[in-house]
Scaffold this motif. Structure first.
Motif: not given
Length: 543
Positions: A222-238, A240-252
Motif C-alpha cells: 500500500i505504501r508503494q502505491k501511495r502517492l507523495p502528499g496523499t492523505g496529508d490533509w488527514f494528519l491535520l484533522e483536529p 486525529f491530532q487530539e487522538w495523537l496528542s500526549d496525554r496522561t494514562p487514564g485521561s478522558d
C-alpha cells in the motif's frame, strides 16, 4: 566397604550418567541448533561415563579383593558427591524434556530456553573438585611420609596403600579427562551466554510461529502505491491530532479513533499513512518508549485471520520493537516489565473484513490489554472499516477499550486530482516509449504472443497463419474446425484424407481465438468472420 560394593556404587553413578547423556542428546536433537556449551556438557558426561566404566572394571580386579575403602576415603566421597550433583542435573533436564509434551507455547519455550543458569555449577564443578581433592590428598600423604622418613620412622602400610590408591585414580582420571579439562572449566563460565547463541534466523522463526499473518508485506504494498502528499490533509484533522496528542494514562481523551467510509474512499491508504506517521514520530523520539503495531484484515484470508493469529501478529511486532539485539528473549514477561512502554499504538485496517465473531473476540482481547496497561501506559487504537461496522456497540460491550471518536472518510478532491495527474503522466510516458514504426510494434506483439504459455502461443500463431494464408476470410466456425484437425501418425499410402480427424476434445472457443492473439486478430461481428486487425499487419506478414 569392600571394592565390590564400591564398584556397585560407581556402576549406579555410571547408569545415571548414561541416562543424563541420553536426555541431553534428545534435547539437542529437538532444538533448532545445539549451543556449543550444551555439546561440551554432553562431551563431559560421555567422558565421565568412560572413566566410571574403567573404574568399575578396576575395582573388580582380583588384586583389590582385600582392599577396604572407608567412608572418609576420597573415592567414596567423590562417588557420593557425584551422585548428588548428577541426580540434580538429571532432574532438571528431565523436567525440561517434559516441556516438549503439551501445548504449543510450552514447546516453543522448551525449544529456545536453556534450563541451567551460570550459578548452577553442576557436573563441571564435581569433576574439577574430584581432581582437586585427589591432588590435595596425594600431596598431604606424601608430605606425611616424607616427614616420617626424616624422623627415621617407617610409614604405616595403610598410609602407603592409600597413597598408591590415589596415584592410580589420578592416572585413571587424568588419562581420560585431561584433554577435556579446558572445556569443563568453560562450561560453567559460558552458561550465561547460551541465550545469546540463537541468531537472527532463530528469532525470525519464533516470530513466524507466533502468527502466520505478515501485515508488513501488505503495508509495504500500500505504501508503494501511495502517492507523495496523499492523505496529508488527514494528519491535520483536529480529531486525529487530539487522538495523537500526549496525554496522561487514564485521561478522558478518546483512546479509539474509528474511521469509516464507502468502498474506494481510501481507508487502507489512510491507515498506512497513519502507521508511517506514528513510526516517524517514534524514530525521532526514541526516549518516548513507544510502540506501533498494525493489522490489515482481508476477507480472502479468513483461514489465518483468527483472533489468536491477529494478537500473535501484534505481539511479534512488539517483541521486534523491544528486543534490540534481535535474539531470543529469555523471558518475554521480564522483557516487557524491564522496558515498560509509555505509549502503545495499534492500527487495524478493514475491520469490516474480519468475521463478526473474530472481530468481537479480537476487540475483547484488546480491551483486556488496555486494562492491563492501567495507569502506566497510554493505549490507543486506530481503525478503519465500512459504515456498517458500529464500534459503539463493541465499546459498550467492552468498556475497557476506552472512549470512541469517529471520522467519516470521503474521497478528497486533492487526492483525486493528484492520482489523475499521476495516471496521465504515466500514460504519457508510456506513449513516448511506444515503437515509432508499426513493424516494430507488430514484432513486439508477436514476441509477447510467443512468450505466453505453450498452449496459448501455439494456438495464437496457428490462428495468425490460417487468417493470413487463407484464400478468403474464414468464419469463426471454420477456423475452430481447422484448428481442431489432428493428423494421424500412420501413412495411408495414398492422397486421401483418411489420416485427418477432428479432435472434438480440443475444440477452441471463439473467445480464445481473439484474446490469445493479443489484438492482432478481430472478429467481424456482422458476418462472424476472422480477419487481421489492419492491412498494415498483412503487409508486415508478407515481408
Amino acid at each position: 566397604m569392600d571394592p565390590l560394593s564400591v564398584s556397585a556404587s560407581a556402576a549406579g553413578l555410571l547408569s545415571l550418567a548414561v541416562g543424563t547423556a541420553g536426555i541431553l542428546k534428545g534435547l539437542m536433537d529437538g532444538a533448532q541448533s545445539a549451543p556449543e556449551e550444551a555439546q561440551n556438557l554432553l562431551a563431559e558426561i560421555t567422558t565421565l561415563s568412560d572413566v566410571l566404566q574403567d573404574l568399575v572394571q578396576f575395582l573388580r580386579t582380583d588384586h583389590l579383593t582385600e582392599q577396604r575403602f572407608e567412608k572418609t576415603s576420597v573415592l567414596r566421597m567423590t562417588i557420593e558427591s557425584g551422585q548428588d550433583r548428577l541426580k540434580l542435573l538429571y532432574s532438571k533436564l528431565d523436567r525440561f524434556r517434559a516441556s516438549f509434551d503439551g501445548n504449543k507455547l510450552k514447546v516453543l519455550v522448551a525449544r529456545f530456553t536453556w534450563p541451567l543458569k551460570k550459578e548452577e555449577k553442576l557436573l563441571s564443578e564435581t569433576t574439577s573438585v574430584f581432581l582437586t581433592k585427589l591432588d590435595q590428598n596425594h600431596a598431604d600423604i606424601q608430605n606425611i611420609v616424607s616427614g616420617l622418613e626424616k624422623l627415621n620412622i617407617s610409614a604405616p602400610p595403610d598410609l602407603i596403600e592409600k597413597c598408591a590408591e590415589i596415584s592410580k585414580l589420578q592416572s585413571l582420571v587424568v588419562d581420560r579427562a585431561s584433554s577435556n579439562a579446558r572445556d569443563i572449566q568453560n562450561i560453567s563460565l559460558g552458561m550465561d551466554s547460551l541465550q545469546e547463541r540463537f541468531n537472527d534466523k532463530d528469532f525470525k522463526k519464533i516470530l513466524a510461529w507466533l502468527s502466520p499473518l505478515e501485515p508488513q508485506k501488505r503495508h509495504h504494498d500500500i505504501r508503494q502505491k501511495r502517492l507523495p502528499g496523499t492523505g496529508d490533509w488527514f494528519l491535520l484533522e483536529p480529531k486525529f491530532q487530539e487522538w495523537l496528542s500526549d496525554r496522561t494514562p487514564g485521561s478522558d481523551v478518546s483512546s479509539i479513533l474509528a474511521c469509516s467510509g464507502i468502498p474506494g474512499a481510501g481507508k487502507s491508504v489512510i491507515c498506512s499513512l497513519v502507521v508511517d506517521e506514528l513510526g516517524t514520530r517514534i524514530t525521532k523520539s526514541p526516549e518516548s518508549r513507544a510502540c506501533v503495531a498494525y493489522l490489515y484484515c482481508d476477507y480472502r484470508d479468513e483461514k489465518n485471520q483468527t483472533p489468536f493469529s491477529m494478537i500473535g501478529a501484534l505481539l511479534k511486532q512488539v517483541l521486534s520493537t523491544l528486543s534490540e539485539s534481535k535474539s531470543v528473549p529469555q523471558d518475554v514477561f521480564s522483557l516487557l516489565q524491564k522496558r515498560r512502554l509509555s505509549n502503545v499504538y495499534l492500527c487495524v485496517d478493514a475491520l469490516d473484513e474480519c468475521k463478526a465473531q473474530n472481530r468481537s473476540t479480537l476487540l475483547q482481547y484488546l480491551a483486556m490489554i488496555a486494562k492491563d496497561c492501567g495507569q502506566e501506559c497510554s493505549f490507543r487504537i486506530f481503525t478503519t472499516g465500512r459504515l456498517h461496522v458500529k464500534l459503539e456497540d463493541y465499546v459498550r460491550q467492552y468498556p475497557d477499550l476506552g472512549n470512541l471518536t469517529h471520522i467519516l472518510l470521503e474521497a478528497n478532491s486533492d487526492d483525486i486530482r493528484r492520482y489523475v495527474e499521476h495516471a496521465i503522466d504515466k500514460r504519457r510516458k508510456a506513449l513516448c516509449t511506444m515503437p515509432v514504426k508499426l513493424a516494430t510494434a507488430f514484432e513486439d506483439t508477436i514476441g509477447r504472443i510467443r512468450n505466453q504459455k505453450s498452449e496459448r502461443a501455439i494456438q495464437a500463431i496457428d490462428v495468425l497463419k490460417w487468417t493470413f494464408l487463407a484464400e478468403r476470410q474464414l468464419t469463426v466456425t471454420e477456423l475452430r474446425h481447422a484448428l481442431s484437425v489432428s493428423f494421424d501418425s500412420h501413412d495411408s499410402g495414398d492422397d486421401s484424407d483418411e489420416g485427418e480427424t477432428i479432435d472434438w476434445d480440443n475444440f477452441p472457443t471463439g473467445k480464445s481465438l481473439v484474446e490469445w492473439c493479443l489484438g492482432l486478430i478481430i472478429i467481424d461481428e456482422e458476418i462472424l468472420t476472422i480477419r487481421l486487425v489492419h492491412k498494415s499487419l498483412n503487409d508486415y506478414l508478407k515481408k
